[in-house]
Design an enzyme around this catalytic site. Structure first.
Site, PDB file in Angstrom:
ATOM      1  N   HIS A   1       0.837  -1.205   0.000  1.00 53.99           N
ATOM      2  CA  HIS A   1       0.000   0.000   0.000  1.00 53.99           C
ATOM      3  C   HIS A   1       0.872   1.255   0.000  1.00 53.99           C
ATOM      4  O   HIS A   1       0.650   2.182  -0.780  1.00 53.99           O
ATOM      5  CB  HIS A   1      -0.892   0.065   1.253  1.00 53.99           C
ATOM      6  CG  HIS A   1      -1.945  -0.968   1.343  1.00 53.99           C
ATOM      7  ND1 HIS A   1      -2.124  -1.735   2.482  1.00 53.99           N
ATOM      8  CD2 HIS A   1      -2.897  -1.365   0.473  1.00 53.99           C
ATOM      9  CE1 HIS A   1      -3.149  -2.546   2.297  1.00 53.99           C
ATOM     10  NE2 HIS A   1      -3.624  -2.348   1.081  1.00 53.99           N
TER      11      HIS A   1
ATOM     12  N   LYS B   1     -18.159  -6.116   8.250  1.00 49.54           N
ATOM     13  CA  LYS B   1     -16.840  -6.741   8.292  1.00 49.54           C
ATOM     14  C   LYS B   1     -16.304  -6.825   9.712  1.00 49.54           C
ATOM     15  O   LYS B   1     -16.545  -5.947  10.530  1.00 49.54           O
ATOM     16  CB  LYS B   1     -15.841  -5.917   7.452  1.00 49.54           C
ATOM     17  CG  LYS B   1     -15.804  -6.283   5.996  1.00 49.54           C
ATOM     18  CD  LYS B   1     -14.726  -5.489   5.298  1.00 49.54           C
ATOM     19  CE  LYS B   1     -13.774  -6.415   4.588  1.00 49.54           C
ATOM     20  NZ  LYS B   1     -12.781  -5.692   3.799  1.00 49.54           N
TER      21      LYS B   1
ATOM     22  N   ARG C   1      -2.143  -6.437  -8.343  1.00 42.46           N
ATOM     23  CA  ARG C   1      -1.064  -7.390  -8.083  1.00 42.46           C
ATOM     24  C   ARG C   1      -1.011  -8.479  -9.129  1.00 42.46           C
ATOM     25  O   ARG C   1       0.037  -9.047  -9.398  1.00 42.46           O
ATOM     26  CB  ARG C   1      -1.257  -8.039  -6.705  1.00 42.46           C
ATOM     27  CG  ARG C   1      -1.068  -7.071  -5.550  1.00 42.46           C
ATOM     28  CD  ARG C   1      -1.557  -7.660  -4.263  1.00 42.46           C
ATOM     29  NE  ARG C   1      -2.986  -7.940  -4.416  1.00 42.46           N
ATOM     30  CZ  ARG C   1      -3.704  -8.669  -3.602  1.00 42.46           C
ATOM     31  NH1 ARG C   1      -3.155  -9.228  -2.558  1.00 42.46           N
ATOM     32  NH2 ARG C   1      -4.985  -8.857  -3.810  1.00 42.46           N
TER      33      ARG C   1
ATOM     34  N   SER D   1      -3.426  -7.658   2.520  1.00 45.99           N
ATOM     35  CA  SER D   1      -3.812  -7.515   3.928  1.00 45.99           C
ATOM     36  C   SER D   1      -4.409  -8.809   4.466  1.00 45.99           C
ATOM     37  O   SER D   1      -4.184  -9.163   5.619  1.00 45.99           O
ATOM     38  CB  SER D   1      -4.818  -6.366   4.091  1.00 45.99           C
ATOM     39  OG  SER D   1      -4.196  -5.129   3.868  1.00 45.99           O
TER      40      SER D   1
END
Length: 151
Positions: free
Chosen positions: A17, A41, A90, A128
């Site tokens: 990040h 979440k 990614r 993450s």
């Protein structure tokens, strides 16, 4: 003013990040690192902790602002006057997912543009989600985290 929002949960913020944000600084007058809050979440780190880490990491970068928001990212962008979303890619799976989200954001956000930066190879395996699993499993996640993030 050219403003970009870099949204995410940053649970936790990773070296990937940080690299993406630092690489984007020359492209915008302001980058808002926006921590999305989703009541559905379960986060490993609370919102205040994540905001503190981000503020500490970017304390020396006056063009980087840290904030939190709820609701749709496109609506938040309108609220803060951002015409750009910044996202990292990614791999091909990220691209497929992010492409769809960017197209929806362009509609919901009245033409907001999404800029994709490709992760550097040394960060492309870091997420993450994986870092949280290492932390939960009592492993050493330090090589995936900025020095300011102590877990």
């Amino acid at each position: 003013m050219k403003i970009a929002v870099f949204p995410g949960s940053f649970d936790p913020v990773t070296v990937g990040h940080v690299d993406l944000i630092k690489r984007a600084i020359p492209l915008f007058e302001k980058i808002i690192v926006a921590v999305g809050v989703n009541s559905q979440k379960n986060y490993l780190f609370d919102l205040d902790q994540r905001l503190e880490w981000l503020n500490t990491i970017f304390a020396e970068n006056p063009s980087v602002e840290v904030a939190s928001y709820e609701g749709l990212t496109a609506h938040y962008c309108k609220e803060v006057g951002a015409r750009y979303l910044l996202r990292g890619l990614r791999n091909a799976s990220d691209f497929d997912y992010e492409k769809t989200i960017s197209q929806l954001n362009a509609i919901v956000g009245d033409g907001i543009e999404t800029l994709f930066l490709i992760s550097k190879p040394e960060f492309s395996h870091i997420s993450s989600t994986i870092v949280r699993e290492i932390i939960r499993g009592k492993g050493d996640a330090s090589k995936f985290l900025p020095a300011e993030v102590e877990v």
